[in-house]
Write a protein that holds these residues in place. Structure first.
Motif, short mmCIF file in Angstrom:
data_model
loop_
_atom_site.label_atom_id
_atom_site.label_comp_id
_atom_site.label_asym_id
_atom_site.label_seq_id
_atom_site.Cartn_x
_atom_site.Cartn_y
_atom_site.Cartn_z
N VAL A 238 13.86 -7.95 -3.71
CA VAL A 238 13.44 -6.54 -3.86
C VAL A 238 12.25 -6.22 -3.30
O VAL A 238 11.25 -6.82 -3.76
CB VAL A 238 13.72 -5.96 -5.29
N THR A 239 12.02 -5.50 -2.08
CA THR A 239 10.44 -5.26 -1.62
C THR A 239 10.25 -3.56 -2.16
O THR A 239 11.16 -2.80 -1.81
CB THR A 239 10.32 -5.36 -0.25
N MET A 240 9.00 -3.67 -2.47
CA MET A 240 8.54 -2.20 -2.95
C MET A 240 7.17 -1.95 -2.29
O MET A 240 6.30 -2.75 -2.24
CB MET A 240 8.60 -1.93 -4.30
N PHE A 241 6.94 -0.72 -1.96
CA PHE A 241 5.71 -0.07 -1.28
C PHE A 241 5.69 1.30 -1.37
O PHE A 241 6.85 2.07 -1.24
CB PHE A 241 5.30 -0.79 -0.17
N PHE A 242 4.45 1.76 -1.26
CA PHE A 242 4.39 3.41 -1.10
C PHE A 242 4.09 3.42 0.31
O PHE A 242 3.39 2.77 1.17
CB PHE A 242 3.05 3.93 -1.75
N LEU A 272 -9.80 4.51 -7.36
CA LEU A 272 -8.54 4.01 -8.02
C LEU A 272 -7.36 3.90 -6.99
O LEU A 272 -6.61 3.13 -6.92
CB LEU A 272 -8.26 4.65 -9.29
N GLU A 273 -7.40 5.12 -6.27
CA GLU A 273 -6.18 5.33 -4.89
C GLU A 273 -6.52 4.05 -3.90
O GLU A 273 -5.39 3.47 -3.62
CB GLU A 273 -6.23 6.61 -4.55
N ASP A 274 -7.53 3.91 -3.75
CA ASP A 274 -7.88 2.70 -2.67
C ASP A 274 -7.38 1.40 -3.37
O ASP A 274 -6.89 0.58 -2.59
CB ASP A 274 -9.39 2.82 -2.30
N ALA A 277 -3.69 1.52 -3.03
CA ALA A 277 -3.35 1.39 -1.68
C ALA A 277 -3.36 -0.26 -1.24
O ALA A 277 -2.72 -0.81 -0.32
CB ALA A 277 -4.31 2.01 -0.83
N ALA A 278 -4.47 -1.00 -1.61
CA ALA A 278 -4.99 -2.41 -1.20
C ALA A 278 -3.86 -3.43 -1.58
O ALA A 278 -3.78 -4.40 -1.10
CB ALA A 278 -6.28 -2.81 -1.86
N HIS A 279 -2.84 -2.77 -2.44
CA HIS A 279 -1.88 -3.79 -3.17
C HIS A 279 -0.17 -3.31 -2.58
O HIS A 279 0.51 -4.14 -2.70
CB HIS A 279 -1.82 -3.93 -4.53
N LEU A 280 -0.29 -1.87 -2.60
CA LEU A 280 1.11 -1.10 -2.71
C LEU A 280 1.28 -0.06 -1.63
O LEU A 280 2.32 0.43 -1.69
CB LEU A 280 1.21 -0.63 -3.73
N VAL A 281 0.39 -0.14 -0.55
CA VAL A 281 0.58 0.97 0.38
C VAL A 281 0.64 0.06 1.56
O VAL A 281 -0.02 -0.77 2.07
CB VAL A 281 -0.61 2.02 0.38
N LEU A 282 1.52 0.69 2.66
CA LEU A 282 1.97 -0.04 3.92
C LEU A 282 0.37 -0.50 4.66
O LEU A 282 -0.43 0.58 4.57
CB LEU A 282 2.67 0.78 4.73
N PRO A 283 0.24 -1.41 5.20
CA PRO A 283 1.28 -2.58 5.27
C PRO A 283 1.36 -3.73 4.17
O PRO A 283 1.91 -4.55 4.31
CB PRO A 283 0.68 -3.31 6.54
#
Length: 564
Positions: A238-242, A272-274, A277-283
């Motif tokens: 299972v792969t997850m990302f925003f 906190l958004e960054d 993003a460093a872990h859960l936002v593409l790529p």
């Protein structure tokens, strides 16, 4: 009160006006127009009969004309009825569908558009939320708290004084399922996550209280079930990302309540958004294996779908934002172009409502459909830049059409258009195509998968050959350098440089990150990798270059971007 006697005709009334006429003249004035209308209608209907007898036309033609007229009138009534039904459907869509489907045996989950409601999933989440809260509380106290205390000597007194995850649970506002006929071994789900929680988390560090009282999180989470298997557990991973940066807002308490001050609040939420993003936002993505022994390399580091080349050409009729003493002036427009975490800023065109940029930006695209091109226009000012309009373009349409050259109307503004030329570039592995010259544009993409390193030195003094760049330290300072290094990698191709994440206090760090570079000339450009580390001693310079004897692991792949 006695009734007033009607005055004689022509006699003045009580207020000096003439008496009103009786009811008979009013009735006659209404009957006469109706009588005239009826007489004209009878003459209109009898005139064709009289003309037919006078001209000697057969009764059959008269009958055919009457039938044709009746058919035309019935058809017109039908068209007017369908038009009225269409307007009713447009104004009251939900009520109209419910009334039409009331007597039919259709499932209750029929909704429009393709984003479906999943209230059944929200009911399940609401039922199991208290139990999930207990599990998360135990994980925070048993796993997270000891790890934080081990990070630093000053954090040994860190404790969670209160952990309450509230009664409000995360909701799924909608779900969209993508089915790819080319790849039948995966299922792609887009979940619209909305969490407006009343959680209360308080921590204490050396008698200093801090915490969080309420969190708001909104974003689109993509979940990929891949590969599909023919046996248990039926799904390999299972792969997850925003797809985009999620919107985050936190209500701080205690000492951290200072972060809610105006100006600081936006900065803290952005940081906190960054971090997310460093872990859960593409790529970046998180891959959880379900089947043991499955190779997850291609799932964690998939190759890009392609490259989009954005030509920011010009704009016209932009809004006037520079006002001085009530006089409308001009604007100093510039554009921000982004896809996910990749973003560029154009140059500023001063005092021009019809600017011309003629700039080109290149983006790597990983998910189509899913990722969108976003363009925001601003008016540059000394204090705060004014918003001039925005634009969002689906990349799936660009990939289908290959080239899109259009004027796009700006949204969230009263006027303005933007001229863009979008080119979709496919990726191939032809060595001859890599050597082709595309002028000032990039020729290829270099994708680097950074895996891990092993047997790193604890400090530069482990090597006595003098191959290090550390300052001369005293014996006391050398004795303080006793922990394992916090290492990271610096990758560069030409003027482009990427920094990996820092693995704290590990001689065998694991980064597991992917980086991509646009290459203009394959024959001359080189990839430079440098393993660096941050010393725990304050007297060290912040970055030290390690000797080449340490072992590391990475993989590179070159893919050519060709014009359509």
């Amino acid at each position: 009160m006695p009734a007033e006697e009607p005055c004689a005709p022509g006699a003045p009334g009580a207020r000096g006006t003439e008496c009103a006429p009786g009811p008979e003249p009013c009735l006659s004035s209404q009957l006469l127009p109706e009588l005239y209308t009826f007489a004209a209608r009878v003459l209109f209907y009898l005139t064709p009969v009289y003309l037919a007898g006078y001209l000697g036309i057969s009764f059959t033609w008269l009958l055919l004309g009457a039938l044709g007229w009746m058919w035309w009138r019935r058809n017109r009534r039908g068209k007017l009825g369908r038009l009225a039904a269409a307007f009713e459907f447009l104004n009251n869509e939900r009520q109209f569908i419910s009334r039409e489907l009331r007597g039919q045996h259709l499932p209750a989950w029929i909704h429009f558009p393709d984003v479906e409601r999943v209230e059944w999933a929200n009911k399940i989440i609401s039922q199991i939320w208290p139990y999930l809260s207990v599990i998360m509380e135990n994980k925070f106290r048993e796993k997270l708290e000891p790890k934080i205390q081990e990070k630093n000597v000053h954090l040994r007194t860190f404790t969670f004084t209160k952990l309450y995850f509230g009664q409000k649970y995360p909701r799924i506002n909608g779900i969209k399922v993508h089915t790819n006929q080319c790849n039948r071994r995966q299922v792609v789900l887009d979940l619209q996550i909305c969490y407006i929680g009343d959680c209360e988390i308080s921590v204490e560090l050396q008698k200093i209280q801090a915490g969080v009282n309420g969190i708001q999180l909104q974003g689109t989470l993509r979940v990929i079930l891949e590969p599909l298997l023919v046996d248990k557990p039926f799904v390999g991973a299972v792969t997850m990302f925003f797809l985009q940066k999620p919107h985050l807002q936190i209500n701080w308490t205690g000492l951290t309540n200072l972060l809610d001050a105006p100006g600081i609040n936006e900065m803290s939420d952005s940081l906190l958004e960054d971090l997310i993003a460093a872990h859960l936002v593409l790529p970046n993505r998180v891959t959880v294996p379900v089947k043991k022994g499955l190779d997850l390399t291609n799932l964690r580091f998939p190759l890009p779908c392609g490259v989009i080349r954005v030509h920011l050409l010009e704009a016209e009729k932009l809004a006037q934002k520079d006002n001085f003493l009530g006089h409308q002036g001009k604007s100093d427009p510039y554009a921000k172009v982004r896809i996910g975490l990749q973003h560029f800023r154009s140059r500023t065109i001063h005092k021009n409502l019809n600017p011309t940029w003629n700039e080109v930006f290149e983006f790597t695209v990983y998910e189509v459909p899913g990722q969108d091109l976003e363009v925001d226009l601003y008016d540059e000012d000394p204090d705060k830049d004014d918003f001039l309009g925005s634009l969002q373009i689906c990349l799936g349409d660009v990939m289908t059409n290959r080239v899109v050259d259009e004027w796009f109307a700006l949204k969230d503004t009263r006027s303005g258009q933007l001229h863009l030329r979008l080119e979709w570039l496919s990726l191939i592995t032809d060595p001859e195509a890599v050597m082709e010259d595309h002028g000032s544009f990039s020729t290829a993409i270099l994708v680097v998968f950074l895996e891990s390193a092993c047997n790193l030195p604890r400090n530069p003094f482990d090597y006595l050959n003098g191959d290090y760049r550390a300052k001369k330290l005293s014996r006391f300072a050398r004795n303080k350098v006793s922990r394992d290094p916090s290492s990271y990698v610096k990758l560069s191709v030409g003027k482009k440089t990427h920094l990996s994440k820092t693995c704290p206090h590990s001689k065998d760090p694991v980064w597991s990150q992917v980086f991509s570079f646009f290459v203009h000339n394959v024959a001359t450009e080189q990839l430079h990798l440098k393993e660096c580390w941050s010393s725990p001693c304050a007297r060290f310079s912040p970055v030290q270059t390690l000797p080449s004897s340490s072992a590391s692991s990475w993989t590179t792949q070159a893919w050519t971007a060709l014009s359509p």
